[in-house]
Scaffold this active site. Structure first.
Site, PDB file in Angstrom:
ATOM      1  N   ASN A   1       0.874  -1.175   0.000  1.00  0.00           N
ATOM      2  CA  ASN A   1       0.000   0.000   0.000  1.00  0.00           C
ATOM      3  C   ASN A   1       0.910   1.223   0.000  1.00  0.00           C
ATOM      4  O   ASN A   1       1.397   1.652   1.042  1.00  0.00           O
ATOM      5  CB  ASN A   1      -0.908  -0.007   1.224  1.00  0.00           C
ATOM      6  CG  ASN A   1      -1.826   1.211   1.291  1.00  0.00           C
ATOM      7  OD1 ASN A   1      -1.836   2.049   0.390  1.00  0.00           O
ATOM      8  ND2 ASN A   1      -2.585   1.320   2.360  1.00  0.00           N
TER       9      ASN A   1
ATOM     10  N   LYS B   1       3.212   0.908   3.199  1.00  0.00           N
ATOM     11  CA  LYS B   1       2.890  -0.149   4.149  1.00  0.00           C
ATOM     12  C   LYS B   1       2.934  -1.473   3.390  1.00  0.00           C
ATOM     13  O   LYS B   1       2.518  -1.541   2.236  1.00  0.00           O
ATOM     14  CB  LYS B   1       1.504   0.072   4.755  1.00  0.00           C
ATOM     15  CG  LYS B   1       1.372   1.363   5.545  1.00  0.00           C
ATOM     16  CD  LYS B   1      -0.047   1.547   6.058  1.00  0.00           C
ATOM     17  CE  LYS B   1      -0.193   2.872   6.796  1.00  0.00           C
ATOM     18  NZ  LYS B   1      -1.595   3.098   7.257  1.00  0.00           N
TER      19      LYS B   1
ATOM     20  N   ARG C   1      -2.732  -2.090  -3.238  1.00  0.00           N
ATOM     21  CA  ARG C   1      -3.949  -1.334  -2.952  1.00  0.00           C
ATOM     22  C   ARG C   1      -3.900  -0.004  -3.695  1.00  0.00           C
ATOM     23  O   ARG C   1      -2.910   0.722  -3.628  1.00  0.00           O
ATOM     24  CB  ARG C   1      -4.075  -1.051  -1.456  1.00  0.00           C
ATOM     25  CG  ARG C   1      -5.308  -0.190  -1.125  1.00  0.00           C
ATOM     26  CD  ARG C   1      -5.287   0.312   0.295  1.00  0.00           C
ATOM     27  NE  ARG C   1      -6.462   1.142   0.573  1.00  0.00           N
ATOM     28  CZ  ARG C   1      -6.434   2.314   1.194  1.00  0.00           C
ATOM     29  NH1 ARG C   1      -5.282   2.818   1.584  1.00  0.00           N
ATOM     30  NH2 ARG C   1      -7.533   2.994   1.410  1.00  0.00           N
TER      31      ARG C   1
ATOM     32  N   HIS D   1     -13.154   2.391   0.844  1.00  0.00           N
ATOM     33  CA  HIS D   1     -13.123   1.284   1.813  1.00  0.00           C
ATOM     34  C   HIS D   1     -13.812   0.041   1.256  1.00  0.00           C
ATOM     35  O   HIS D   1     -14.215  -0.853   2.014  1.00  0.00           O
ATOM     36  CB  HIS D   1     -13.806   1.659   3.145  1.00  0.00           C
ATOM     37  CG  HIS D   1     -13.169   2.777   3.886  1.00  0.00           C
ATOM     38  ND1 HIS D   1     -13.904   3.694   4.624  1.00  0.00           N
ATOM     39  CD2 HIS D   1     -11.876   3.151   4.019  1.00  0.00           C
ATOM     40  CE1 HIS D   1     -13.083   4.575   5.174  1.00  0.00           C
ATOM     41  NE2 HIS D   1     -11.848   4.265   4.824  1.00  0.00           N
TER      42      HIS D   1
ATOM     43  N   ARG E   1     -12.215  14.647   9.185  1.00  0.00           N
ATOM     44  CA  ARG E   1     -13.072  15.087   8.087  1.00  0.00           C
ATOM     45  C   ARG E   1     -14.474  15.402   8.589  1.00  0.00           C
ATOM     46  O   ARG E   1     -14.999  14.730   9.476  1.00  0.00           O
ATOM     47  CB  ARG E   1     -13.159  14.005   7.002  1.00  0.00           C
ATOM     48  CG  ARG E   1     -11.840  13.655   6.352  1.00  0.00           C
ATOM     49  CD  ARG E   1     -12.058  12.614   5.256  1.00  0.00           C
ATOM     50  NE  ARG E   1     -10.793  12.113   4.730  1.00  0.00           N
ATOM     51  CZ  ARG E   1     -10.466  10.825   4.653  1.00  0.00           C
ATOM     52  NH1 ARG E   1     -11.323   9.901   5.069  1.00  0.00           N
ATOM     53  NH2 ARG E   1      -9.307  10.454   4.155  1.00  0.00           N
TER      54      ARG E   1
ATOM     55  N   ILE F   1     -12.347   1.793  15.347  1.00  0.00           N
ATOM     56  CA  ILE F   1     -13.349   2.251  16.304  1.00  0.00           C
ATOM     57  C   ILE F   1     -14.481   1.242  16.403  1.00  0.00           C
ATOM     58  O   ILE F   1     -14.953   0.908  17.493  1.00  0.00           O
ATOM     59  CB  ILE F   1     -13.881   3.639  15.894  1.00  0.00           C
ATOM     60  CG1 ILE F   1     -12.749   4.660  15.923  1.00  0.00           C
ATOM     61  CG2 ILE F   1     -15.016   4.082  16.808  1.00  0.00           C
ATOM     62  CD1 ILE F   1     -13.071   5.972  15.227  1.00  0.00           C
TER      63      ILE F   1
ATOM     64  N   GLU G   1     -14.456  -1.920  16.010  1.00  0.00           N
ATOM     65  CA  GLU G   1     -14.061  -3.143  16.700  1.00  0.00           C
ATOM     66  C   GLU G   1     -13.749  -2.921  18.180  1.00  0.00           C
ATOM     67  O   GLU G   1     -13.892  -3.844  18.990  1.00  0.00           O
ATOM     68  CB  GLU G   1     -12.840  -3.757  16.010  1.00  0.00           C
ATOM     69  CG  GLU G   1     -13.107  -4.218  14.586  1.00  0.00           C
ATOM     70  CD  GLU G   1     -11.829  -4.484  13.802  1.00  0.00           C
ATOM     71  OE1 GLU G   1     -10.789  -4.760  14.445  1.00  0.00           O
ATOM     72  OE2 GLU G   1     -11.856  -4.407  12.564  1.00  0.00           O
TER      73      GLU G   1
ATOM     74  N   GLU H   1      -8.009  -6.036   5.537  1.00  0.00           N
ATOM     75  CA  GLU H   1      -7.892  -5.621   4.146  1.00  0.00           C
ATOM     76  C   GLU H   1      -6.696  -6.265   3.454  1.00  0.00           C
ATOM     77  O   GLU H   1      -6.743  -6.566   2.258  1.00  0.00           O
ATOM     78  CB  GLU H   1      -7.820  -4.093   4.072  1.00  0.00           C
ATOM     79  CG  GLU H   1      -9.125  -3.428   4.487  1.00  0.00           C
ATOM     80  CD  GLU H   1      -9.048  -1.914   4.514  1.00  0.00           C
ATOM     81  OE1 GLU H   1      -9.340  -1.292   3.486  1.00  0.00           O
ATOM     82  OE2 GLU H   1      -8.683  -1.368   5.572  1.00  0.00           O
TER      83      GLU H   1
END
Length: 408
Positions: free
Chosen positions: A10, A17, A91, A180, A241, A331, A333, A384
């Site tokens: 990614n 990553k 990704r 997502h 955001r 959040i 989870e 992911e």
């Protein structure tokens, strides 16, 4: 014999990553991140077999970063050459209307992704750089691109069309794309598998709640609505955001506050959301502020939950009812307070959370609704990287098995 593995990459604007994923058991064999690319001091972190290696050194560009990653694999394991890597999965945030599924990387595909930079100026340039360098450094392995937007290419035209001049919209590729998607797809399938119910029979609402947050409506495994739009700014309140806002706020701030387009862009994307309301974007810090009596933090949590509840209600209407609601991501989870607030007061709609089942962090798929709840409420951890690895292998296998298979 070593299981087949996929190197998942990614590449962002200033970071890379990565994770080496075992495609049989789904475990991360090794992982790491290259940070602060292009800055005076970079950070490279590599984890394998319980050991972590950290390097503090300049990383001038993505090529240098990826070469350093391969060096770390060679020095600290596992050796890429003997790791049975069957694909490299990349990704990419924005696939526009061009890509609706996993795609084998070719020169033409790279140029098409480059052409979408105006739709994702912060993300796609880094993705292109990562693709180009990875193909150069790992030329003997097929490379596959997985797009965040692909899962939402199934949205009905009425759901992805904005009510603006259609010629202007068409000329500038203005429509709802959603993001997502890899997570929403993975979690919708995982929820069905966990419940032992056919995916085709389920109406699902997926709440992906991380620093970036989005919600989707999924009917029979097919996405029919999602909260993010042309960009990831639309929809839910997020860490930094604003989410949904009257578009005229932009004109108002320009005319009355003298703010430029770039200043307003920064405001809505980086200085709004929970950070703008509380000064904090981390929910752990926000909960501490609430405990200390901060009314701003209390209001921010209420605003966050109110927006979630609005979307759950509207997507219930879009689906004509809902069978499963699932929380996922950082959040979703880990934050039982947010989960409880988001679905509080919905018993008349058949949605009831059990406070005991809901308590605490969830590392495994968990039912948090009451036995009396007509709607099953779950927490399902997303993965992911595993999803990208699985889709990459599936695409390579499909191409290899085709009668006129594209050379790999």
């Amino acid at each position: 014999m070593t299981h087949p593995s996929v190197l998942v990459i990614n590449a962002g604007s200033s970071s890379i990553k990565y994770q080496l994923v075992d495609t049989v058991d789904g475990e991360a064999i090794a992982s790491g991140v290259v940070e602060r690319i292009g800055q005076s001091e970079g950070i490279v972190t590599h984890k394998h077999a319980g050991e972590q290696t950290r390097l503090d050194e300049p990383v001038p560009d993505h090529a240098t970063g990826l070469r350093r990653v391969l060096d770390l694999f060679a020095e600290h394991g596992p050796d890429i050459a003997s790791a049975n890597v069957v694909a490299v999965g990349h990704r990419v945030v924005q696939g526009g209307s061009l890509f609706s599924g996993p795609t084998l990387v070719t020169d033409e595909v790279v140029e098409q992704i480059r052409s979408l930079v105006p739709l994702a100026p912060l993300h796609n340039p880094g993705h292109v750089a990562g693709l180009e360098v990875a193909r150069e450094l790992l030329p003997d392995v097929p490379h596959v691109v997985i797009f965040d937007t692909a899962f939402f290419q199934t949205l009905p035209e009425a759901a992805f069309t904005y009510a603006i001049d259609r010629e202007v919209a068409a000329a500038n590729q203005v429509r709802r794309y959603g993001f997502h998607g890899t997570s929403h797809d993975f979690v919708s399938k995982a929820a069905a598998e966990f419940l032992g119910r056919p995916l085709a029979d389920l109406r699902q609402i997926i709440l992906h709640l991380g620093n970036g947050a989005s919600v989707s409506a999924v009917r029979g495994g097919v996405a029919v609505e999602t909260s993010m739009g042309l960009t990831p700014l639309e929809g839910l309140v997020m860490g930094t955001r604003s989410g949904d806002i009257d578009p005229a706020v932009i004109f108002h701030l320009h005319r009355t506050a003298g703010m430029s387009v770039d200043e307003i862009d920064t405001l809505l994307n980086k200085r709004s959301g929970m950070l703008g309301l509380t000064g904090e974007s981390d929910f752990r810090a926000i909960h501490e502020l609430v405990e200390q009596g901060s009314q701003d933090a209390r209001l921010a949590l209420d605003v966050y939950a109110h927006r979630l509840k609005k979307y759950v209600g509207s997507y219930l209407a879009v689906l004509g009812g809902v069978d499963v609601i699932t929380f996922t991501a950082g959040i979703g989870e880990n934050d039982d307070v947010v989960r409880g607030l988001a679905l509080a007061g919905l018993a008349e709609l058949g949605i009831e959370i059990d406070p005991v089942r809901n308590a605490g962090r969830k590392k495994e798929p968990t039912i948090i609704s009451t036995d009396a709840s007509r709607v099953t409420v779950l927490v399902v951890p997303t993965n992911e990287e595993l999803a990208i690895a699985q889709q990459s292998v599936a695409r390579v296998t499909e191409l290899a098995a085709a009668p006129t298979a594209t050379p790999l």
